[in-house]
Scaffold this motif. Structure first.
Motif, short mmCIF file in Angstrom:
data_model
loop_
_atom_site.label_atom_id
_atom_site.label_comp_id
_atom_site.label_asym_id
_atom_site.label_seq_id
_atom_site.Cartn_x
_atom_site.Cartn_y
_atom_site.Cartn_z
N GLN A 159 0.83 -1.20 0.00
CA GLN A 159 0.00 0.00 0.00
C GLN A 159 0.87 1.27 0.00
O GLN A 159 0.62 2.22 -0.74
N LEU A 160 1.92 1.26 0.85
CA LEU A 160 2.81 2.41 0.91
C LEU A 160 3.60 2.56 -0.40
O LEU A 160 3.89 3.68 -0.84
N THR A 161 3.90 1.43 -1.02
CA THR A 161 4.61 1.47 -2.31
C THR A 161 3.75 2.15 -3.37
O THR A 161 4.23 3.02 -4.11
N ALA A 251 9.69 14.76 -8.70
CA ALA A 251 8.95 13.50 -8.56
C ALA A 251 9.43 12.70 -7.36
O ALA A 251 8.62 12.17 -6.57
N ILE A 252 10.77 12.60 -7.18
CA ILE A 252 11.32 11.87 -6.04
C ILE A 252 10.94 12.55 -4.73
O ILE A 252 10.60 11.91 -3.72
N GLY A 253 10.98 13.90 -4.72
CA GLY A 253 10.60 14.63 -3.51
C GLY A 253 9.15 14.38 -3.13
O GLY A 253 8.83 14.16 -1.94
N CYS A 254 8.26 14.40 -4.14
CA CYS A 254 6.85 14.11 -3.87
C CYS A 254 6.67 12.68 -3.36
O CYS A 254 5.88 12.43 -2.42
N ALA A 255 7.40 11.75 -3.97
CA ALA A 255 7.30 10.35 -3.54
C ALA A 255 7.79 10.19 -2.10
O ALA A 255 7.18 9.47 -1.29
N THR A 256 8.90 10.85 -1.76
CA THR A 256 9.43 10.77 -0.38
C THR A 256 8.45 11.38 0.62
O THR A 256 8.23 10.84 1.71
N LEU A 257 7.86 12.52 0.22
CA LEU A 257 6.88 13.17 1.09
C LEU A 257 5.70 12.25 1.36
O LEU A 257 5.24 12.08 2.51
N GLY A 264 4.46 7.31 8.35
CA GLY A 264 4.32 7.76 9.74
C GLY A 264 2.99 7.38 10.32
O GLY A 264 2.90 6.93 11.49
N VAL A 265 1.94 7.54 9.51
CA VAL A 265 0.60 7.13 9.98
C VAL A 265 0.58 5.64 10.25
O VAL A 265 0.01 5.18 11.26
N MET A 266 1.20 4.83 9.39
CA MET A 266 1.18 3.39 9.58
C MET A 266 2.00 2.97 10.80
O MET A 266 1.66 1.99 11.49
N VAL A 267 3.09 3.69 11.11
CA VAL A 267 3.87 3.39 12.32
C VAL A 267 3.05 3.70 13.57
O VAL A 267 3.03 2.93 14.55
N VAL A 268 2.35 4.83 13.53
CA VAL A 268 1.52 5.22 14.68
C VAL A 268 0.45 4.17 14.96
O VAL A 268 0.14 3.85 16.11
N LEU A 274 9.35 1.05 13.20
CA LEU A 274 10.24 2.15 12.84
C LEU A 274 11.37 1.68 11.93
O LEU A 274 11.76 2.37 10.98
N GLY A 275 11.87 0.48 12.19
CA GLY A 275 12.93 -0.07 11.34
C GLY A 275 12.44 -0.30 9.92
O GLY A 275 13.16 -0.06 8.95
N GLN A 276 11.20 -0.81 9.79
CA GLN A 276 10.65 -1.04 8.45
C GLN A 276 10.48 0.27 7.68
O GLN A 276 10.77 0.35 6.49
N LEU A 277 10.02 1.31 8.38
CA LEU A 277 9.87 2.60 7.73
C LEU A 277 11.24 3.16 7.31
O LEU A 277 11.39 3.72 6.21
N THR A 278 12.24 2.96 8.20
CA THR A 278 13.59 3.41 7.83
C THR A 278 14.10 2.68 6.59
O THR A 278 14.66 3.29 5.67
#
Length: 594
Positions: A159-161, A251-257, A264-268, A274-278
């Motif tokens: 989903q995040l991808t 495009a990369i900046g938008c994707a990173t944002l 962040g929402v999924m970690v919360v 946190l490791g997976q998000l990193t």
């Protein structure tokens, strides 16, 4: 992308090199996927306090080992990939030169020297760069990009991808549009570079004339104008080129944002650690290079495609003179010309009409007439630089159209009215057509051409460097060295196209005497404005306005009314006026000049 299809013949032939490079690139891409995964594992282990320090150092050592292996593999694939692309450069230039050497003067009426040099150098470099870096960036970006996406989707969160990939389709459409613009603008820039190259070549080859006329400022202004035009065309390319990187970074900046916000929402909510998000953000960082590489690939491939289209357009040009298949019989043969009509390409007016002669082995034919009478055109037809519109030229009673060009031209040696010397030694210039000639053979040819004594007076004799185009020699010396070069070949037919115009009368007489002795078993064709060069010819053709107006021996023509007798008497009078005054020798006897 059409360049890859255009170079398909080369990729298929060198498939082992390219396949090896591609496999190594794929292996490197998968090895590069491991460090982000390891970092995620280490962070989660440290965060939960269940990973000892020794294990952390083990993972760090593994990442260093992976970096070393990637370094070595990158070295190998560069050798494979760029070695193949450099070989392509060699082959393209060989094909290009081979085609240039086979084309007739009509081809060089259509194409300027500077443009041809630009295509053989700058354009080939662009194609080679695309065949090397283009393949690298294509494979690297696709493999790395797809691998990263698969890991992100399967190992972390699909989903995040998907959320992070939302800006990518827009970026792809914009890059495609910019690529089409780049192709057209780069093609115009290469044409402008050809014009600049041509202007440079003309200026350098005529620098002595420019300086003698005091045209330095004028020529500098012309060159500045051409350079400014080339600069403007390249700026048009640069404007398109400059749009690629900002598009990628946006495009990369938008994707990173989107990734950080959504992640962040999924970690919360406990969906991701946190490791997976990193790890996900690090993987997304790995996507920067594939995206930049993809844009860069479009850039260099479009440039290469534009350059290749310029090269292939010349390689695809048909020969103006079709090569025959017939072989030449051994031994001497009779040369016959029966030309009804001939006109140069792109000219509506004929330059020759009704030219007929028959030249047997060992005979000498003389051609004379006013400037523009058609003498050089006759010699061009004999060399088969052109074919007559109506009529034929035959040797051994075989049409020249049926003979192999190389076989026919190997029977002839030509000395043109504008001799060309290479920037090499005198000896190498004489031995140009016979590189294996001995020093004795070279000196014998030089003596026949009456240039041996002049060569010995040079600083290093036969090993003296003559400079570019023989700049350190006089016009007469260059002509005589060119004659020696032709005599060394011992060909059946020798053609001198006003090749004695820069030598004095006494030297001309001696050269002609030597040629008569040398030419007992050779056929001579001499075109000359100085009629004294034709006195021993078996037949002389007097040409005016493309037709033969008189023919015969020197004795016959000098007694018959017409252009030949008038010109011969005028030249005799001119020679008498130019001769030194009569003087007495040491014995008091009068010395007269005949």
């Amino acid at each position: 992308m059409r360049l890859f299809a255009q170079l398909g013949w080369y990729f298929r032939r060198e498939w082992r090199r390219y396949l090896g490079a591609v496999l190594l690139l794929i292996l490197i891409a998968f090895l590069q996927l491991l460090p982000p995964k390891i970092v995620g594992v280490v962070i989660d282990g440290v965060d939960k306090n269940h990973m000892p320090g020794s294990t952390v150092w083990m993972w760090i050592g593994l990442m260093l080992a992976i970096a070393l292996v990637v370094y070595l593999l990158r070295y190998v694939w560069r050798v494979l990939l760029f070695g193949a692309s450099y070989q392509l450069a060699v082959e393209l230039r060989e094909q290009f030169y081979r085609r240039l050497s086979r084309h007739t003067p009509a081809f060089y009426l259509r194409h300027r020297t500077g443009d041809l040099i630009a295509r053989a150098t700058n354009d080939v470099d662009r194609v080679v760069f695309a065949a090397g870096e283009g393949v690298l960036t294509l494979v690297d970006s696709l493999v790395m990009g797809i691998a990263v996406l698969l890991v992100m989707a399967t190992q972390i969160s699909w989903q995040l991808t998907l959320l992070s990939l939302l800006p990518m389709p827009v970026m792809a459409m914009v890059i495609r549009h910019q690529g089409d613009q780049l192709h057209n603008r780069f093609k115009s820039a290469q044409a402008a570079f050809s014009a600049l190259n041509d202007q440079t070549q003309e200026s350098l080859t005529s620098i002595r004339m420019i300086k003698s006329f005091g045209l330095e400022d004028h020529q500098s202004a012309r060159f500045a104008g051409v350079a400014a035009e080339a600069g403007a065309k390249n700026m048009h390319v640069a404007r398109v080129d400059a749009r690629f990187d900002p598009i990628i970074y946006i495009a990369i900046g938008c994707a990173t944002l989107l990734a950080i916000g959504g992640g962040g929402v999924m970690v919360v909510h406990g969906i991701l650690t946190l490791g997976q998000l990193t790890s996900f953000v690090m993987y997304l960082g790995l996507m920067i290079w594939p995206m930049l590489a993809l844009a860069w690939m479009f850039n260099i491939v479009e440039r290469g495609s534009a350059a290749y289209s310029r090269i292939i357009s010349l390689l695809a040009e048909e020969d103006d003179i079709a090569d025959g298949e017939g072989a030449l019989p051994d031994g001497g043969g009779t040369l016959e010309m029966a030309v009804v009509r001939f006109g140069y390409p792109q000219s509506t007016q004929p330059v020759l009409h009704d030219i007929h002669f028959r030249l047997r082995p060992g005979e000498m034919l003389g051609l004379c007439g006013p400037t523009g009478a058609g003498k050089s055109a006759v010699l061009a037809l004999i060399q088969r630089q052109f074919d007559p519109d109506e009529g034929d030229v035959r040797f051994h009673d075989i049409s020249l159209r049926q003979l192999k060009l190389n076989a026919w031209r190997a029977r002839m040696a030509i000395v043109s009215q504008t001799p060309f010397l290479f920037s090499d030694t005198v000896a190498m210039n004489i031995a140009l057509g016979k590189p294996g000639a001995t020093q004795e053979e070279i000196e014998r040819a030089a003596r026949l051409a009456c240039v041996h004594d002049d060569i010995l007076l040079l600083p290093e004799g036969y090993q003296t460097e003559v400079g570019e185009r023989g700049v350190m020699l006089s016009g007469g010396q260059k002509q005589r060295i060119s004659i020696a070069r032709a005599l060394l070949l011992e060909t059946e037919i020798l053609i001198l196209d006003d090749a004695l115009s820069a030598v004095d009368g006494r030297t001309e007489y001696q050269i002609l005497h030597n040629l008569r002795e040398w030419g007992r078993n050779h056929t001579l064709i001499i075109s000359a404005h100085r009629l004294s060069a034709l006195t021993e010819a078996n037949e002389i053709l007097v040409m005016q306005r493309g037709a033969v107006t008189q023919r015969g021996t020197h004795r016959e023509l000098s007694q018959a009314p017409g252009w030949y007798r008038e010109m011969y008497r005028y030249q005799q009078l001119e020679a008498a006026l130019d001769a030194p005054d009569e003087s007495d020798d040491d014995d008091g006897r009068e010395v007269t000049h005949e």
